[in-house]
Design an enzyme around this catalytic site. Structure first.
Site, PDB file in Angstrom:
ATOM      1  N   HIS A  90       8.863  87.546 -10.692  1.00 43.09           N
ATOM      2  CA  HIS A  90       9.759  87.150 -12.052  1.00 43.09           C
ATOM      3  C   HIS A  90      10.956  87.633 -12.091  1.00 43.09           C
ATOM      4  O   HIS A  90      11.851  86.930 -12.787  1.00 43.09           O
ATOM      5  CB  HIS A  90       8.889  87.597 -13.104  1.00 43.09           C
ATOM      6  CG  HIS A  90       7.412  86.709 -13.339  1.00 43.09           C
ATOM      7  ND1 HIS A  90       6.244  86.903 -12.475  1.00 43.09           N
ATOM      8  CD2 HIS A  90       7.049  85.961 -14.588  1.00 43.09           C
ATOM      9  CE1 HIS A  90       5.328  86.413 -13.292  1.00 43.09           C
ATOM     10  NE2 HIS A  90       5.770  85.562 -14.457  1.00 43.09           N
ATOM     11  N   CYS A 121       3.371  87.261  -5.438  1.00 46.59           N
ATOM     12  CA  CYS A 121       3.355  88.215  -6.582  1.00 46.59           C
ATOM     13  C   CYS A 121       3.189  89.618  -5.887  1.00 46.59           C
ATOM     14  O   CYS A 121       2.100  89.785  -5.025  1.00 46.59           O
ATOM     15  CB  CYS A 121       1.940  87.748  -7.232  1.00 46.59           C
ATOM     16  SG  CYS A 121       1.444  89.155  -8.595  1.00 46.59           S
ATOM     17  N   GLU A 169       7.353  85.053 -18.931  1.00 44.15           N
ATOM     18  CA  GLU A 169       6.486  83.927 -19.237  1.00 44.15           C
ATOM     19  C   GLU A 169       6.713  83.447 -20.592  1.00 44.15           C
ATOM     20  O   GLU A 169       6.384  82.298 -20.716  1.00 44.15           O
ATOM     21  CB  GLU A 169       5.221  84.985 -19.230  1.00 44.15           C
ATOM     22  CG  GLU A 169       4.677  85.141 -17.767  1.00 44.15           C
ATOM     23  CD  GLU A 169       4.267  84.026 -17.024  1.00 44.15           C
ATOM     24  OE1 GLU A 169       3.565  82.986 -17.467  1.00 44.15           O
ATOM     25  OE2 GLU A 169       4.792  83.929 -15.739  1.00 44.15           O
ATOM     26  N   ASP A 184       0.823  83.004  -7.696  1.00 43.15           N
ATOM     27  CA  ASP A 184       1.165  83.953  -8.546  1.00 43.15           C
ATOM     28  C   ASP A 184       0.619  84.049  -9.945  1.00 43.15           C
ATOM     29  O   ASP A 184      -0.117  83.021 -10.199  1.00 43.15           O
ATOM     30  CB  ASP A 184       2.773  83.828  -8.810  1.00 43.15           C
ATOM     31  CG  ASP A 184       3.428  84.947  -9.694  1.00 43.15           C
ATOM     32  OD1 ASP A 184       3.301  86.212  -9.311  1.00 43.15           O
ATOM     33  OD2 ASP A 184       4.137  84.816 -10.837  1.00 43.15           O
ATOM     34  N   SER A 185       0.429  85.161 -10.665  1.00 42.79           N
ATOM     35  CA  SER A 185       0.344  85.296 -11.749  1.00 42.79           C
ATOM     36  C   SER A 185       0.600  84.152 -12.745  1.00 42.79           C
ATOM     37  O   SER A 185       0.039  83.708 -13.850  1.00 42.79           O
ATOM     38  CB  SER A 185       0.391  86.494 -12.648  1.00 42.79           C
ATOM     39  OG  SER A 185       1.599  86.994 -12.596  1.00 42.79           O
ATOM     40  N   CYS A 226       9.285  92.405  -8.211  1.00 43.03           N
ATOM     41  CA  CYS A 226       8.393  91.531  -8.860  1.00 43.03           C
ATOM     42  C   CYS A 226       9.180  90.147  -8.836  1.00 43.03           C
ATOM     43  O   CYS A 226      10.192  90.135  -8.969  1.00 43.03           O
ATOM     44  CB  CYS A 226       8.275  91.974 -10.541  1.00 43.03           C
ATOM     45  SG  CYS A 226       7.418  90.781 -11.307  1.00 43.03           S
TER      46      CYS A 226
HETATM   47  N1  DGL Z   1       5.074  88.029 -10.343  1.00 42.63           N
HETATM   48  C1  DGL Z   1       4.330  89.208 -10.302  1.00 42.63           C
HETATM   49  C2  DGL Z   1       4.579  90.191  -9.389  1.00 42.63           C
HETATM   50  O1  DGL Z   1       5.411  90.060  -8.657  1.00 42.63           O
HETATM   51  C3  DGL Z   1       4.169  89.534 -11.945  1.00 42.63           C
HETATM   52  C4  DGL Z   1       2.857  90.114 -11.982  1.00 42.63           C
HETATM   53  C5  DGL Z   1       2.685  90.192 -13.425  1.00 42.63           C
HETATM   54  O2  DGL Z   1       1.846  89.049 -13.971  1.00 42.63           O
HETATM   55  O3  DGL Z   1       2.588  90.990 -14.311  1.00 42.63           O
HETATM   56  O4  DGL Z   1       4.227  91.521  -9.392  1.00 42.63           O
END
Ligand code: DGL
Length: 290
Positions: A210, A89, A174, A26-27, A208
């Site tokens: 997150h 992600c 984050e 993931d990011s 998402c």
């Molecule tokens: N967890 C990522 C997703 O599901 C987040 C992406 C981001 O870094 O903006 O899209």
């Protein structure tokens, strides 16, 4: 007969030496919400989690950048010995998965696989919504890709899909700023926007990874009768099913129950945040994506 036995032994040894963890990418921290559900269902496997925290968020970046970052991360996880990588992600799944699967993998490494999180989430939606009006809360990249609209239309053409980009939500997570009134302002605003676009929505997908970290707050601001869907358990059952249907891939996945956490940012910070989100002690290592 002897030759056959030797060939079998060699083949088995080769398979055993080729085993490695399942990669989860993931990011940033969001993929932990997927990893924790996967580990609940499939605790026997080894996992290698990679969070590109130094370059998060991905959500508002261009296709080219997301694709490039995702490819680098997948390559890094292959180098860690992973044969199977889950893009935990949605943004990467929406913007990079298809190109990696169709264009890159066949020449790059035809024996490795990369899976995303959008398909497993859309597959179950038909049995959840009654009004047949579904809302997607996601990053700008995921919403602009129309991936959810296209996937749901293929499986359930009668379902109306409405998207809402929530660009502030990932930075809130984050930066660990999601438990205050400032965060609530943005959460309420996006929820009221999506319900104003379609008041018949009875199911909201947290598109998402997150966002499940915000799930309690989101639920608190919604009217009765709206189901909020977090993806983790659906991705986990889909992975279980995949490994059952692909014993050759299952054989490449080592089974020791361990997790290795890699982050492109500070490992101390990752450890702190991951412990908060996962509710267990973790040790993270700093990692440079070449
Ligand atoms: N967890 C990522 C997703 O599901 C987040 C992406 C981001 O870094 O903006 O899209």
């Amino acid at each position: 007969m002897l030759l056959l036995r030797e060939a079998f032994f060699l083949h088995r040894t080769k398979l055993m030496s080729n085993t490695g963890p399942i990669g989860v990418f993931d990011s940033g921290y969001g993929g932990l919400t997927i990893l924790s559900e996967i580990r609940k269902l499939l605790p026997q496997y080894d996992y290698c989690y990679l969070g590109d925290n130094a370059r998060a968020p991905y959500g508002s970046r261009s296709f080219e950048v997301i694709y490039e970052f995702t490819k680098q991360a997948v390559s890094a996880l292959f180098d860690q010995g992973c044969s199977l990588v889950i893009l935990a992600c949605n943004t990467a799944s929406a913007k990079a998965l298809r190109t990696i699967q169709q264009k890159d993998l066949p020449s790059w490494n035809p024996n490795k696989r990369v899976l995303g999180v959008i398909r497993p989430t859309t597959e179950m939606i038909g049995s959840i919504t009654k009004s047949r009006h579904v809302g997607i809360l996601a990053t700008e990249g995921t919403i602009q890709s129309f991936s959810y609209n296209l996937e749901i239309a293929k499986l359930f053409p009668d379902i109306e899909v409405t998207g809402e980009a929530c660009p502030i939500w990932v930075p809130l997570v984050e930066n660990c700023l999601y438990e205050n009134e400032g965060a609530d302002y943005f959460i309420k605003q996006n929820l009221s926007n999506i319900l104003a676009k379609d008041s018949l929505i009875d199911t909201l997908i947290l598109g998402c990874t997150h966002y499940p970290i915000l799930a309690d707050r989101i639920k608190g601001f919604l009217p009765e009768g709206i189901t909020v869907i977090s993806q983790g358990s659906y991705v986990a059952s889909s992975l279980k099913d995949y490994l059952k249907r692909h014993p050759e891939m299952d054989a490449n996945c080592s089974k020791g129950g361990s997790v290795k956490y890699l982050t492109t940012e500070s490992p101390q910070r990752f450890t702190q945040m991951a412990e908060r989100f996962l509710g267990e002690a973790v040790i993270a290592q700093h990692f440079v994506i070449a």
